[in-house]
Write a protein that holds these residues in place. Structure first.
Motif, mmCIF file in Angstrom:
data_model
loop_
_atom_site.group_PDB
_atom_site.id
_atom_site.type_symbol
_atom_site.label_atom_id
_atom_site.label_comp_id
_atom_site.label_asym_id
_atom_site.label_seq_id
_atom_site.Cartn_x
_atom_site.Cartn_y
_atom_site.Cartn_z
ATOM 1 N N ILE A 1 0.850 -1.182 0.000
ATOM 2 C CA ILE A 1 0.000 0.000 0.000
ATOM 3 C C ILE A 1 0.886 1.233 0.000
ATOM 4 O O ILE A 1 1.709 1.402 0.881
ATOM 5 C CB ILE A 1 -0.874 0.025 1.266
ATOM 6 C CG1 ILE A 1 -1.595 -1.299 1.444
ATOM 7 C CG2 ILE A 1 -1.848 1.163 1.213
ATOM 8 C CD1 ILE A 1 -2.235 -1.443 2.806
ATOM 9 N N PHE B 1 1.045 4.388 1.101
ATOM 10 C CA PHE B 1 0.261 5.217 1.993
ATOM 11 C C PHE B 1 0.403 6.698 1.713
ATOM 12 O O PHE B 1 -0.424 7.507 2.109
ATOM 13 C CB PHE B 1 0.640 4.934 3.450
ATOM 14 C CG PHE B 1 -0.530 4.489 4.225
ATOM 15 C CD1 PHE B 1 -1.458 5.396 4.689
ATOM 16 C CD2 PHE B 1 -0.751 3.148 4.461
ATOM 17 C CE1 PHE B 1 -2.563 4.979 5.363
ATOM 18 C CE2 PHE B 1 -1.857 2.734 5.139
ATOM 19 C CZ PHE B 1 -2.765 3.652 5.589
ATOM 20 N N ALA C 1 11.638 6.605 0.445
ATOM 21 C CA ALA C 1 10.932 5.833 1.470
ATOM 22 C C ALA C 1 10.724 4.378 1.092
ATOM 23 O O ALA C 1 10.436 3.565 1.955
ATOM 24 C CB ALA C 1 9.585 6.480 1.782
ATOM 25 N N LEU D 1 13.963 -0.007 1.201
ATOM 26 C CA LEU D 1 13.286 -1.017 2.008
ATOM 27 C C LEU D 1 12.705 -2.140 1.162
ATOM 28 O O LEU D 1 11.817 -2.852 1.600
ATOM 29 C CB LEU D 1 12.152 -0.361 2.801
ATOM 30 C CG LEU D 1 12.624 0.631 3.856
ATOM 31 C CD1 LEU D 1 11.471 1.400 4.447
ATOM 32 C CD2 LEU D 1 13.351 -0.112 4.960
ATOM 33 N N PRO E 1 11.385 -6.447 5.810
ATOM 34 C CA PRO E 1 10.112 -7.061 6.195
ATOM 35 C C PRO E 1 8.940 -6.232 5.684
ATOM 36 O O PRO E 1 9.066 -5.021 5.529
ATOM 37 C CB PRO E 1 10.145 -7.028 7.723
ATOM 38 C CG PRO E 1 11.564 -6.896 8.085
ATOM 39 C CD PRO E 1 12.279 -6.275 6.951
ATOM 40 N N ARG E 2 7.818 -6.879 5.457
ATOM 41 C CA ARG E 2 6.720 -6.264 4.735
ATOM 42 C C ARG E 2 6.176 -5.002 5.414
ATOM 43 O O ARG E 2 5.665 -4.105 4.756
ATOM 44 C CB ARG E 2 5.597 -7.290 4.593
ATOM 45 C CG ARG E 2 4.800 -7.197 3.338
ATOM 46 C CD ARG E 2 3.870 -8.371 3.260
ATOM 47 N NE ARG E 2 3.165 -8.550 4.517
ATOM 48 C CZ ARG E 2 2.033 -7.908 4.817
ATOM 49 N NH1 ARG E 2 1.525 -7.083 3.970
ATOM 50 N NH2 ARG E 2 1.433 -8.129 5.960
ATOM 51 N N LEU E 3 6.256 -4.955 6.740
ATOM 52 C CA LEU E 3 5.655 -3.814 7.421
ATOM 53 C C LEU E 3 6.535 -2.574 7.397
ATOM 54 O O LEU E 3 6.055 -1.471 7.583
ATOM 55 C CB LEU E 3 5.339 -4.183 8.872
ATOM 56 C CG LEU E 3 4.019 -4.907 9.074
ATOM 57 C CD1 LEU E 3 3.864 -5.319 10.511
ATOM 58 C CD2 LEU E 3 2.874 -4.017 8.662
ATOM 59 N N ALA E 4 7.842 -2.767 7.170
ATOM 60 C CA ALA E 4 8.755 -1.628 7.237
ATOM 61 C C ALA E 4 8.401 -0.539 6.220
ATOM 62 O O ALA E 4 8.278 0.629 6.593
ATOM 63 C CB ALA E 4 10.194 -2.105 7.064
ATOM 64 N N LEU F 1 5.621 0.096 4.978
ATOM 65 C CA LEU F 1 4.342 0.692 5.364
ATOM 66 C C LEU F 1 4.562 1.817 6.365
ATOM 67 O O LEU F 1 3.978 2.899 6.257
ATOM 68 C CB LEU F 1 3.437 -0.378 5.974
ATOM 69 C CG LEU F 1 2.022 0.098 6.230
ATOM 70 C CD1 LEU F 1 1.234 0.103 4.941
ATOM 71 C CD2 LEU F 1 1.347 -0.750 7.262
ATOM 72 N N ILE F 2 5.448 1.572 7.336
ATOM 73 C CA ILE F 2 5.705 2.597 8.339
ATOM 74 C C ILE F 2 6.414 3.788 7.715
ATOM 75 O O ILE F 2 6.087 4.943 7.977
ATOM 76 C CB ILE F 2 6.554 2.012 9.491
ATOM 77 C CG1 ILE F 2 5.769 0.922 10.209
ATOM 78 C CG2 ILE F 2 6.946 3.101 10.471
ATOM 79 C CD1 ILE F 2 4.510 1.402 10.854
ATOM 80 N N SER F 3 7.400 3.522 6.844
ATOM 81 C CA SER F 3 8.078 4.660 6.221
ATOM 82 C C SER F 3 7.104 5.424 5.343
ATOM 83 O O SER F 3 7.211 6.637 5.199
ATOM 84 C CB SER F 3 9.306 4.199 5.441
ATOM 85 O OG SER F 3 8.936 3.530 4.266
ATOM 86 N N ILE G 1 3.864 5.801 5.999
ATOM 87 C CA ILE G 1 3.068 6.639 6.898
ATOM 88 C C ILE G 1 3.888 7.849 7.320
ATOM 89 O O ILE G 1 3.392 8.973 7.364
ATOM 90 C CB ILE G 1 2.603 5.819 8.120
ATOM 91 C CG1 ILE G 1 1.584 4.756 7.669
ATOM 92 C CG2 ILE G 1 1.979 6.708 9.171
ATOM 93 C CD1 ILE G 1 1.164 3.800 8.762
ATOM 94 N N GLY G 2 5.194 7.618 7.582
ATOM 95 C CA GLY G 2 6.084 8.735 7.901
ATOM 96 C C GLY G 2 6.120 9.744 6.766
ATOM 97 O O GLY G 2 6.060 10.951 6.987
ATOM 98 N N MET G 3 6.199 9.250 5.541
ATOM 99 C CA MET G 3 6.244 10.124 4.379
ATOM 100 C C MET G 3 4.955 10.934 4.266
ATOM 101 O O MET G 3 4.981 12.122 3.949
ATOM 102 C CB MET G 3 6.454 9.260 3.124
ATOM 103 C CG MET G 3 6.669 10.030 1.848
ATOM 104 S SD MET G 3 7.908 11.319 1.971
ATOM 105 C CE MET G 3 9.341 10.527 1.329
ATOM 106 N N ILE H 1 2.959 11.844 6.756
ATOM 107 C CA ILE H 1 3.005 12.893 7.781
ATOM 108 C C ILE H 1 3.924 14.023 7.328
ATOM 109 O O ILE H 1 3.607 15.206 7.434
ATOM 110 C CB ILE H 1 3.494 12.309 9.124
ATOM 111 C CG1 ILE H 1 2.498 11.276 9.646
ATOM 112 C CG2 ILE H 1 3.699 13.403 10.154
ATOM 113 C CD1 ILE H 1 2.976 10.557 10.894
#
Lengths: 429, 304
Positions: free
Chosen positions: B35, B37, B91, B95, B99-102, B104-106, B108-110, B112
């Motif tokens: 995704i 994000f 971002a 990566l 791992p798959r979630l990493a 996603l978090i970056s 979300i950071g992007m 923000i």
């Protein structure tokens, strides 16, 4: 695919300058519409204004920043390259220092309110950190152990908080009576959401949970008769110390201060709340640590590692996932009750998507499945923005940038160890 | 009846915008399976840039609508594509094997980061622009209710249909489309066959950003107001649309967008505007229960 190439020649200055020039060119393109140009309101009509010096400063920063960064990265790689020749592949070594650090932190957290008894701000911030630690541990069950991506965790937090707010303001229930009920309610919501959706693949689950979080929030905002709408619910009863309220001395009944013969001080409650959430968080930690050793905990990890294999072994994968979802939701509900009791006022504003994102970021930044990592990450994510209050305009900007940087630097999380709790004896990892 | 047709037209317009953004989601998901994000915020960046460009063009005295529109679209698409490229480079690319979630978090950071960057550089206030294409076709009158189709609405619907056709052609018929589908299946193998995987993924992000840019320009003209916070909700809706239609499928994205848009439009008109978001998500949950891969998505085959 990134392939690692050993550098056979030292990078020349020309190459570095060329690379930095490319970055500067991109920076110009990025900067023109955002920094170079901006629209200002001139008497009800927009006008375009320019800020070329700012753009120049931005591009120069990018150019020299890239030069410096690239130089640092090259040095680091070179060092690692030489080190790798001498050292064999490192097998995940147990880290005893981590355990001692954990005990140290525990000791610190026990004496913190005493050490900072005159500084309410520190204790308050520490309480917030602990709420996030608890939420992080709860979500860790879902994301870290069971490997399910939940983007709407804040919904369960909201269920807990509103349960306490409503039960205490409408029916006069106290904190301890509500706690188990709210946890059960949150777990019920988890099962209601999970039952139809857990068959879905990971990313679909993410969007469904995200949607669920939004649904709960929209209902809380719009169902005014039930939840007070956007105004929220106020004057929620604060938890008492085994029946002794934290109030100034009065005629009706003993208060905490009068019972222990102390001068009334508002800090008593702050410190009590801190210890309360500390106890709740430690119980959560103990609970999860025990669960991990039980068959259900092992099943979570097994499903995370290989769902198909679990199915082939006759496990009911949906039930395993559902239990993780329900327990995670329950812990979120507990945290919500505490949140409502501490604030005394709640509104849908506290349960927006960015909260879910923050909690998820705590779990992932900390290293999925690592209890200790959650503590580190929660402290980081709460204290960083607090430190940034002085330059509050840039606070969230830097927060976003920090999230990207930490992920790029350590994609597995700060404490990245995702090994199963049990491995077959004699199997080389 | 008149109101029904009118809501249908409004819903189609809104749905087309969602569909355009959803195309970007679905393409990126198709190639790297995650995704994006930050895509909603790319759309927001595009809308903000389009305000600047439109204001600038007005100040320069370019008032011929077709010319101004073309220039705005091209300029905004170009700049937004650079943003799309940069987001991927900063971002996501580091990566890709994480791992798959990493990522996603970056991401979300992007998201923000972009929101706050725009708030800081462009201001937090709502930006209004003058209606660029005033005027409408009055279709027919029914019981004293005149059903209309504004020029802007017509443009949005036509542009969406044309873009869907173009992108379907690109993905299914061109060499780039084949490379992209190959990356989707197996990046390592694709790289071994001489395809520049990095370039293909970058280009996909740029194309997705360009689509978001078109959506951003259209929305700016349609609503006439834009601010830094529009990205989140639009992104959420568009992603819902992409999943509803079956992620990875281009016609599915537009279909999903249209369904969500029309549902919202009818729900607001006949039931309650407050709960329109709930309706969209509830529909998504329902559809996924019975068709877990979306309306037009291919069921995934699990290989062991």
């Amino acid at each position: 695919m990134t392939t690692f190439q050993a550098r056979t020649h030292t990078v020349t200055l020309t190459e570095r300058l060329k690379d930095a020039t490319n970055v500067a060119l991109i920076a110009i393109l990025l900067g023109i519409p955002m920094i170079g140009l901006h629209t200002v309101d001139a008497g009800g009509k927009l006008m375009v204004a320019t800020r070329w010096p700012w753009l120049l400063a931005f591009v120069a920063t990018m150019f020299f920043g890239r030069l410096a960064l690239q130089f640092a990265i090259d040095q680091f790689k070179l060092k690692r390259l030489t080190r790798q020749r001498t050292r064999t592949l490192e097998v995940a070594t147990p880290r005893p220092w981590l355990k001692w650090l954990g005990y140290g932190l525990l000791g610190f957290s026990l004496v913190l309110p005493i050490a900072f008894s005159d500084n309410r701000y520190v204790v308050d911030t520490a309480t917030t950190v602990l709420i996030y630690v608890m939420l992080g541990w709860g979500l860790n069950v879902v994301v870290g152990l069971a490997g399910l991506l939940d983007l709407g965790y804040v919904a369960f937090y909201a269920v807990g908080a509103y349960s306490y707010a409503l039960l205490s303001t409408q029916f006069g229930w106290n904190f301890w009576e509500t706690l188990p009920v709210a946890g059960a309610l949150a777990a019920l919501f988890g099962i209601l959401l999970g039952w139809p959706t857990l068959r879905l693949r990971g990313d679909y689950l993410a969007i469904v949970t995200l949607g669920f979080g939004e649904i709960i929030r929209v209902i809380l905002i719009n169902w005014t008769e039930f939840s007070g709408g956007p105004n929220g619910i106020g004057s929620i009863e604060r938890p008492s110390f085994f029946g002794l309220p934290f109030k100034p001395d009065s005629d009706d009944g003993a208060t905490f201060a009068s019972f222990f013969g102390l001068e009334y001080a508002s800090e008593h409650r702050v410190i009590f709340l801190y210890y309360l959430i500390l106890v709740l968080a430690l119980l959560t930690n103990l609970f999860i640590a025990r669960l991990r050793k039980l068959p259900v905990g092992l099943a979570w990890e097994a499903v995370r590692e290989d769902e198909v294999a679990c199915k082939a072994l006759g496990m009911n994968v949906t039930n395993v996932k559902l239990s993780a979802f329900a327990i995670g939701a329950m812990l979120g509900g507990f945290a919500g009750v505490f949140f409502a009791a501490r604030q005394g006022f709640i509104s849908p504003e506290s349960f927006v998507f960015s909260e879910s994102a923050t909690i998820l970021a705590i779990v992932v930044l900390g290293g999925m499945g690592s209890q200790f990592g959650v503590v580190i990450a929660a402290s980081l994510l709460v204290i960083l923005p607090e430190l940034g209050r002085d330059f509050s305009e840039y606070r969230m900007l830097l927060f976003g940038a920090a999230m990207i940087l930490i992920m790029v630097w350590k994609p597995g999380g700060l404490i990245s160890r995702r090994e199963p709790s049990k491995v077959l004896a004699g199997v080389e990892k | 009846m008149g109101q029904f047709i009118q809501q249908l037209i409004n819903g189609l317009t809104l749905g087309s915008v969602y569909g355009l953004i959803a195309l970007g989601y679905t393409m990126v998901y198709g190639i790297i399976g995650m995704i994006n994000f930050a895509h909603g915020d790319i759309y927001m960046v595009a809308a903000i840039i389009s305000v600047t460009v439109i204001t600038l063009l007005a100040a320069l005295g370019i008032s011929a609508v077709p010319l101004a529109l073309m220039v705005t679209l091209l300029v905004v698409m170009a700049f937004t594509a650079v943003y799309g490229w940069s987001v991927e480079r900063v971002a996501y690319r580091p990566l890709r094997t994480a791992p798959r979630l990493a990522p996603l978090i970056s991401a979300i950071g992007m998201s923000i980061f972009l929101q706050n960057m725009v708030q800081l550089t462009q201001g937090a206030r709502v930006k209004p622009i003058a209606d660029m294409m005033p005027g409408q076709f009055n279709l027919f009158t029914f019981d004293g209710f005149t059903v209309f189709l504004s020029y802007t609405q017509l443009m949005i619907i036509v542009v969406t249909v044309v873009l869907l056709a173009i992108f379907t052609y690109i993905i299914t018929r061109t060499s780039f489309g084949r490379q992209q589908r190959a990356c989707e299946q197996d990046q390592t193998m694709t790289a071994l066959l001489g395809v520049n995987v990095d370039r293909t993924i970058s280009l996909t992000f740029m194309l997705g950003a360009a689509l978001a840019a078109i959506a951003g320009v259209m929305v700016t003209i349609y609503y006439g107001v834009v601010d830094f916070a529009i990205g989140f909700v639009a992104g959420l809706k568009a992603f819902t649309a992409a999943v509803l239609g079956g992620i990875g499928s281009l016609p599915g994205a537009v279909l999903g967008g249209l369904i969500i848009g029309m549902l919202e439009s009818f729900w607001s008109a006949y039931y309650s505007p407050e709960y329109k978001d709930v309706a969209g998500f509830a529909l998504l949950i329902l559809v996924l229960m019975f068709r877990p891969s979306g309306l037009l998505g291919r069921p995934e085959v699990e290989k062991v």
